[in-house]
Write a protein that holds these residues in place. Structure first.
Motif, PDB file in Angstrom:
ATOM      1  N   ASN A  51       0.858  -1.183   0.000  1.00 23.17           N
ATOM      2  CA  ASN A  51       0.000   0.000   0.000  1.00 23.17           C
ATOM      3  C   ASN A  51       0.895   1.233   0.000  1.00 23.17           C
ATOM      4  O   ASN A  51       1.851   1.315   0.782  1.00 23.17           O
ATOM      5  CB  ASN A  51      -0.891   0.028   1.247  1.00 23.17           C
TER       6      ASN A  51
ATOM      7  N   GLY B  39      -1.860   6.499  -5.183  1.00 25.64           N
ATOM      8  CA  GLY B  39      -1.677   5.210  -4.513  1.00 25.64           C
ATOM      9  C   GLY B  39      -0.782   4.240  -5.269  1.00 25.64           C
ATOM     10  O   GLY B  39      -0.681   3.076  -4.899  1.00 25.64           O
TER      11      GLY B  39
ATOM     12  N   PHE C  55      -6.648   1.600  -2.802  1.00 22.10           N
ATOM     13  CA  PHE C  55      -6.458   2.992  -3.238  1.00 22.10           C
ATOM     14  C   PHE C  55      -7.394   3.941  -2.482  1.00 22.10           C
ATOM     15  O   PHE C  55      -7.818   4.973  -3.018  1.00 22.10           O
ATOM     16  CB  PHE C  55      -6.685   3.136  -4.745  1.00 22.10           C
ATOM     17  N   LYS C  56      -7.737   3.580  -1.244  1.00 15.00           N
ATOM     18  CA  LYS C  56      -8.658   4.366  -0.406  1.00 15.00           C
ATOM     19  C   LYS C  56     -10.009   4.567  -1.085  1.00 15.00           C
ATOM     20  O   LYS C  56     -10.744   5.515  -0.783  1.00 15.00           O
ATOM     21  CB  LYS C  56      -8.053   5.730  -0.048  1.00 15.00           C
TER      22      LYS C  56
ATOM     23  N   ASP D  48      -0.141   4.702   0.464  1.00 17.48           N
ATOM     24  CA  ASP D  48      -1.066   5.795   0.759  1.00 17.48           C
ATOM     25  C   ASP D  48      -0.373   7.153   0.728  1.00 17.48           C
ATOM     26  O   ASP D  48      -1.037   8.193   0.752  1.00 17.48           O
ATOM     27  CB  ASP D  48      -1.714   5.575   2.129  1.00 17.48           C
TER      28      ASP D  48
END
Length: 293
Positions: free
Chosen positions: A115, A122, A150-151, A117
């Motif tokens: 990940n 992302g 990717f949130k 973030d």
């Protein structure tokens, strides 16, 4: 960042059953893959996640490439990948991955990542460029991506969708009740939305779960129903194995018979392919998860 250490009284007392004992295979094919990975300065999820099938897959000349570095911005309780603040970014990585795919003679490449973030997209752009580089250099190779959430950013997902991977994989990992300890920075509903969004845009979708981390079989079945409600095509189910004592403990060892029952049920539910067994991981036998002519 160091993960929380779990008390000794939380560790499973049951010995690892015979069906989970793996014999390491070191042969010329294994060493060939290792040399390519090292020479091209690549990461593999096989190594970083301590996958139990690494020697088998590498001996077959297959590997799952982990792009965007080896430091993850999240701290999932099950994962052996390092957690922290990444400082690494290499725009040339997609080209090197494609070169490795060509040298290894891979016909079905799996690309995943930590990940990121910290990045605006992302890391979606690097995913897409990796797909394009593989397609340009090895046009006959199928490309599967195992992406983070990717949130939930649809613009990042659009970048992936536009690159047209053959399979879009995003793992739900566990049941909703356990998300706070298993995937503390993720959301179950968000993962379902990622899969649903990609399916609606025409991609073949795939997801996976770990069992034996504290869930019940009834909870697993409810997740399977949720996945079929958004028309997920492929499901993988495997046994969770604690990578270190700093990670979540194994709650129980799920039997091969239970895995077989869930596979049969999944097919009856309408999944087009179900890979279910103690040693199954997201990318295990990925080249077999082909559901088109």
């Amino acid at each position: 960042m160091t993960k929380n250490k779990f008390p000794k009284n939380m560790q499973i007392k049951e010995k690892r059953p015979e069906w989970l004992k793996i014999k390491l295979q070191i042969n010329d094919s294994f060493m060939h893959v290792r040399n390519i990975v090292n020479n091209y300065r690549l990461n593999t999820v096989c190594e970083e996640a301590k996958c139990p099938n690494m020697s088998e897959c590498w001996s077959r000349g297959t590997a799952t490439f982990m792009i965007l570095g080896d430091v993850c911005t999240r701290s999932c309780g099950f994962c052996a990948v390092k957690t922290g603040k990444p400082t690494w970014f290499d725009s040339d990585e997609p080209r090197r991955v494609a070169q490795a795919v060509k040298l290894m003679g891979i016909k079905h490449a799996v690309i995943t990542s930590v990940n990121r973030d910290d990045l605006k997209d992302g890391g979606a752009g690097i995913f897409a460029e990796t797909i394009r580089q593989i397609r340009n250099l090895v046009p006959e190779c199928r490309v599967e991506v195992l992406i983070p959430d990717f949130k939930g950013d649809e613009s990042a997902l659009d970048v992936i969708i536009e690159a047209k991977p053959d399979i879009l994989n995003h793992n739900v990992e566990t049941v909703p009740r356990l998300y706070k300890i298993v995937r503390p920075q993720a959301k179950y509903e968000r993962s379902l939305k990622v899969l649903s969004y990609c399916k609606k845009h025409g991609l073949i979708t795939k997801t996976g779960m770990m069992l034996g981390i504290g869930e019940t079989i009834d909870e697993v079945i409810e997740v399977m129903k949720d996945l079929r409600a958004i028309d997920v095509d492929i499901l993988t189910l495997g046994q969770y194995l604690q990578p270190t004592k700093m990670h979540l403990p194994v709650d129980r060892y799920v039997t091969p018979e239970e895995f077989e029952m869930l596979k049969k049920l999944g097919i009856e539910m309408g999944f087009k392919y179900v890979e279910s067994g103690p040693l199954v991981r997201s990318s295990y036998h990925a080249e077999s998860h082909i559901i088109w002519p």
